[in-house]
Design a protein around this motif. Structure first.
Motif, PDB file in Angstrom:
ATOM      1  N   SER A 119      11.102  -1.677 -14.335  1.00  0.00           N
ATOM      2  CA  SER A 119       9.788  -2.128 -14.335  1.00  0.00           C
ATOM      3  C   SER A 119       9.392  -3.167 -15.094  1.00  0.00           C
ATOM      4  N   ASN A 145      -0.406  -1.951   3.338  1.00  0.00           N
ATOM      5  CA  ASN A 145       0.448  -1.857   2.094  1.00  0.00           C
ATOM      6  C   ASN A 145       1.598  -1.631   2.382  1.00  0.00           C
ATOM      7  N   ASP A 146       2.277  -1.764   3.477  1.00  0.00           N
ATOM      8  CA  ASP A 146       3.653  -1.686   3.755  1.00  0.00           C
ATOM      9  C   ASP A 146       4.395  -2.922   3.837  1.00  0.00           C
ATOM     10  N   ASP A 171      11.770  -6.216  -1.361  1.00  0.00           N
ATOM     11  CA  ASP A 171      12.100  -5.054  -1.619  1.00  0.00           C
ATOM     12  C   ASP A 171      11.932  -4.420  -0.234  1.00  0.00           C
ATOM     13  N   ILE A 219       7.038  -2.962  -1.451  1.00  0.00           N
ATOM     14  CA  ILE A 219       6.616  -3.331  -2.562  1.00  0.00           C
ATOM     15  C   ILE A 219       5.303  -2.313  -3.013  1.00  0.00           C
ATOM     16  N   ASP A 220       5.189  -1.915  -4.148  1.00  0.00           N
ATOM     17  CA  ASP A 220       4.264  -1.114  -4.813  1.00  0.00           C
ATOM     18  C   ASP A 220       2.739  -1.992  -4.471  1.00  0.00           C
ATOM     19  N   SER A 257       0.157  -1.417  -5.826  1.00  0.00           N
ATOM     20  CA  SER A 257      -0.662  -1.903  -6.875  1.00  0.00           C
ATOM     21  C   SER A 257      -0.407  -3.298  -7.492  1.00  0.00           C
TER      22      SER A 257
END
Length: 180
Positions: free
Chosen positions: A53, A110-111, A124, A128-129, A131
């Motif tokens: 993180s 969000n993808d 990634d 990716i997250d 948030s």
């Protein structure tokens, strides 16, 4: 069995700005990969999660600084496993009709698998997250492609069937692309 032949030729969509971004991204990925070292893995899960993180937050802060206030920011997102490279203000022509969507609806995408700027890229493959970023698109229009004909013919039979095809298109416009 039917054989299908399409009588329309498709012209590939080329955008010189986006192709330059992709070229810069590939050269940057090779230089970043050669200059960076892999972090050592620790057997304890909590320390490992903290280090991962911390690496992600360091990467995002570097990307924030290099993106020039989100002006030079781009993203690659997937919609039904098809990747689309976009920047703020781009129009995306989807070759299908999105269900339960009307003109003017705002979609949260969000993808995202890649966020980047002209000098830095964050990838990634798993996604990716959400948030860490905000990517919104609005539905501009739902229309149809130009009419073309598909000719079908069975093997060893002279008879041909001609079908008129006019598939749907959905046009999205990227309203917002920024890092949080």
């Amino acid at each position: 069995m039917f054989r299908t032949s399409i009588t329309r030729t498709l012209k590939p969509f080329t955008n010189p700005v986006l192709s330059n971004l992709i070229r810069c991204q590939s050269t940057l990925n090779s230089t970043i990969a050669s200059n960076t070292t892999q972090p050592t893995l620790i057997n304890q899960n909590s320390n490992n999660n903290q280090s991962i993180s911390q690496n992600i937050t360091n990467s995002i802060t570097t990307l924030k600084l290099s993106s020039n206030g989100s002006r030079d920011l781009y993203a690659i997102f997937r919609l039904y496993n098809m990747p689309y490279l976009v920047t703020k203000g781009d129009k995306i022509y989807l070759p299908f009709k999105l269900k339960n969507v009307k003109i003017g609806d705002i979609l949260k995408l969000n993808d995202v698998i890649t966020l980047g700027s002209t000098s830095y890229t964050f990838n990634d493959k798993k996604g990716i997250d959400p948030s860490l970023f905000e990517l919104q698109a609005s539905v501009v229009e739902i229309t149809r492609e130009p009419l073309y004909h598909v000719i079908r013919k069975k093997q060893r039979c002279r008879r041909t069937k001609t079908f008129n095809v006019e598939p749907f298109q959905t046009v999205l416009m990227i309203n917002e692309l920024k890092l949080k």
